[in-house]
Design a protein around this motif. Structure first.
Motif, short mmCIF file in Angstrom:
data_model
loop_
_atom_site.label_atom_id
_atom_site.label_comp_id
_atom_site.label_asym_id
_atom_site.label_seq_id
_atom_site.Cartn_x
_atom_site.Cartn_y
_atom_site.Cartn_z
N PHE A 31 36.60 34.62 38.62
CA PHE A 31 35.90 34.49 37.35
C PHE A 31 35.14 35.77 37.06
O PHE A 31 34.44 36.29 37.93
CB PHE A 31 34.85 33.37 37.42
N ASP A 32 35.25 36.28 35.84
CA ASP A 32 34.40 37.38 35.40
C ASP A 32 33.16 36.77 34.78
O ASP A 32 33.22 36.18 33.70
CB ASP A 32 35.14 38.25 34.39
N VAL A 33 32.02 36.88 35.46
CA VAL A 33 30.77 36.34 34.93
C VAL A 33 29.76 37.47 34.70
O VAL A 33 28.56 37.32 34.84
CB VAL A 33 30.19 35.24 35.86
N SER A 34 30.31 38.61 34.27
CA SER A 34 29.46 39.79 34.04
C SER A 34 28.52 39.63 32.85
O SER A 34 27.61 40.45 32.67
CB SER A 34 30.34 41.02 33.82
N ARG A 123 25.41 46.54 36.01
CA ARG A 123 26.09 45.80 37.06
C ARG A 123 26.97 44.71 36.47
O ARG A 123 26.55 43.93 35.61
CB ARG A 123 25.09 45.13 38.02
N GLY A 124 28.23 44.65 36.93
CA GLY A 124 29.11 43.55 36.63
C GLY A 124 28.94 42.47 37.68
O GLY A 124 28.32 42.68 38.73
N LEU A 125 29.49 41.27 37.40
CA LEU A 125 29.41 40.17 38.36
C LEU A 125 30.74 39.43 38.39
O LEU A 125 31.23 38.98 37.34
CB LEU A 125 28.27 39.21 37.97
N VAL A 179 28.65 44.27 41.27
CA VAL A 179 29.38 45.53 41.38
C VAL A 179 29.02 46.43 40.20
O VAL A 179 28.82 45.94 39.09
CB VAL A 179 30.91 45.26 41.43
N HIS A 180 28.92 47.73 40.44
CA HIS A 180 28.64 48.66 39.33
C HIS A 180 29.75 48.57 38.29
O HIS A 180 30.93 48.43 38.64
CB HIS A 180 28.50 50.10 39.85
N ASP A 181 29.38 48.67 37.01
CA ASP A 181 30.40 48.47 35.98
C ASP A 181 31.54 49.49 36.05
O ASP A 181 32.66 49.21 35.62
CB ASP A 181 29.78 48.43 34.57
#
Length: 353
Positions: A31-34, A123-125, A179-181
């Motif tokens: 899942f991209d929950v950024s 930051r991405g998640l 994680v860094h974008d």
């Protein structure tokens, strides 16, 4: 793709919601929950300061330990639910995407004089969830397999810094990866290249969390609900409830603690429901007793792909909250029989070591 909280988000991928749901239960879903908000609270007083906003034991949280928390209004109702980790050098907080601007402003306004409040929009998640998540992630990031549920750690991948917790919102074992974008897409593609992993959208994220009995902010909890009405008593540790210098001291404490001490004072309570007919019951559906009197309303509901029955969460009068109570959901004017059930609807499989 749909607009959500200022982002364009995937509801589903070509396999479809049911397949994505089942794949997460059987293997691993990514899942991209950024869109969620990440922030750091920095300073020697950060934990004690944050305790003035949440009914949670923050000061007693060990290094690299994670805890669920609730931001409360002065009336004791829920502004947002969140996750926090004591990383030693800071308190790392993750809030909901639709609430993050308001949450950050609220935190800054209330405790910005006592600690630094540092948003982390860079930051991405990514959430990797399912029984085979550990197999896929440990190939790329050795050492994550040593984490247990609700703990985290700092890791490296391709020269970049990751912070990974063994947690998630599906009821399965899994990980959330900050994680860094600049590396987020590359890491997502590396995970999707693993044989266990497929992409999963918002639709299956919703059905998975509902089967796990987990609240969705804006549906099951909001600024009209208290933690006790929402049956989130477990999120309020004993040290914040009774005796000692750290009991109370959070917004709305008098109301929340009074409800904890006298459940009879509650006007309503969150419960789980299972339909006795194969008819899905959606949010906002009215619930009636056998005599046709309104006793509650559904806040989340769908056909649970794993349990293969319609399941729901609802707020009902306390006298109708006992397990086994029969209620009627009024679907297009016709009653659908439902029964108050324990939650989660599907047993959780967190890795506790």
């Amino acid at each position: 793709m749909v607009p959500f909280a200022g982002y364009s988000m995937p509801v589903q991928y070509p396999a479809g919601l049911m397949a994505e749901h089942r794949h997460t239960r059987d293997a691993a879903g990514l899942f991209d929950v950024s869109h969620m908000g990440q922030l750091r609270l920095v300073g020697p007083d950060a934990a004690r300061a944050f305790e003035t906003l949440v009914p949670v034991d923050v000061a007693g949280l060990g290094v690299d330990k994670q805890r669920y928390g609730l931001l409360l209004t002065d009336e004791g109702t829920i502004i947002d639910d969140l996750m926090m980790v004591n990383r030693g050098s800071d308190l790392f907080v993750i809030v909901n995407g639709a609430c993050k601007a308001g949450d950050i402003a609220h935190i800054q306004d209330r405790i910005g004089q006592r600690c630094q409040v540092i948003p982390m929009p860079e930051r991405g998640l990514l959430a990797l969830q399912g029984p085979k998540a550990v197999d896929a992630l440990s190939r790329l990031v050795p050492g994550v397999e040593k984490l247990v549920f609700m703990t985290g750690g700092a890791f490296q991948w391709n020269g970049g810094n990751l912070y990974i917790t063994r947690s998630g919102y599906t009821g399965e074992d899994g990980f959330e990866i900050s994680v860094h974008d600049s590396q987020a897409q590359a890491l997502a593609r590396a995970l999707l290249a693993q044989p266990e992993v497929k992409p999963v959208g918002l639709g299956a994220r919703n059905s998975l969390r509902l089967e796990a009995g987990l609240c969705l902010y804006g549906n099951d909890i909001d600024t009209t609900t208290t933690p006790v009405e929402a049956a989130l008593n477990w999120a309020i540790q004993k040290v914040r409830r009774t005796g000692g210098e750290r009991a109370g001291g959070f917004p709305g404490a008098d109301k929340v603690l009074a409800q904890l001490q006298d459940p009879a004072a509650l006007q309503r309570k969150r419960v789980g429901l299972v339909a006795l007919e194969r008819i899905p019951v959606r949010e906002h559906t009215e619930l009636q007793d056998a005599g046709g009197r309104k006793v509650g309303v559904v806040t989340s509901g769908l056909l649970g792909p794993t349990i293969d029955k319609p399941v729901a969460m609802a707020y009902v009068d306390p006298q109708h909250a006992a397990i086994g109570t029969r209620l009627n959901a009024m679907v297009r004017g016709k009653p659908v029989a439902m029964e108050v059930s324990t939650m989660p609807f599907v047993p959780t499989r967190y890795h506790r070591g």
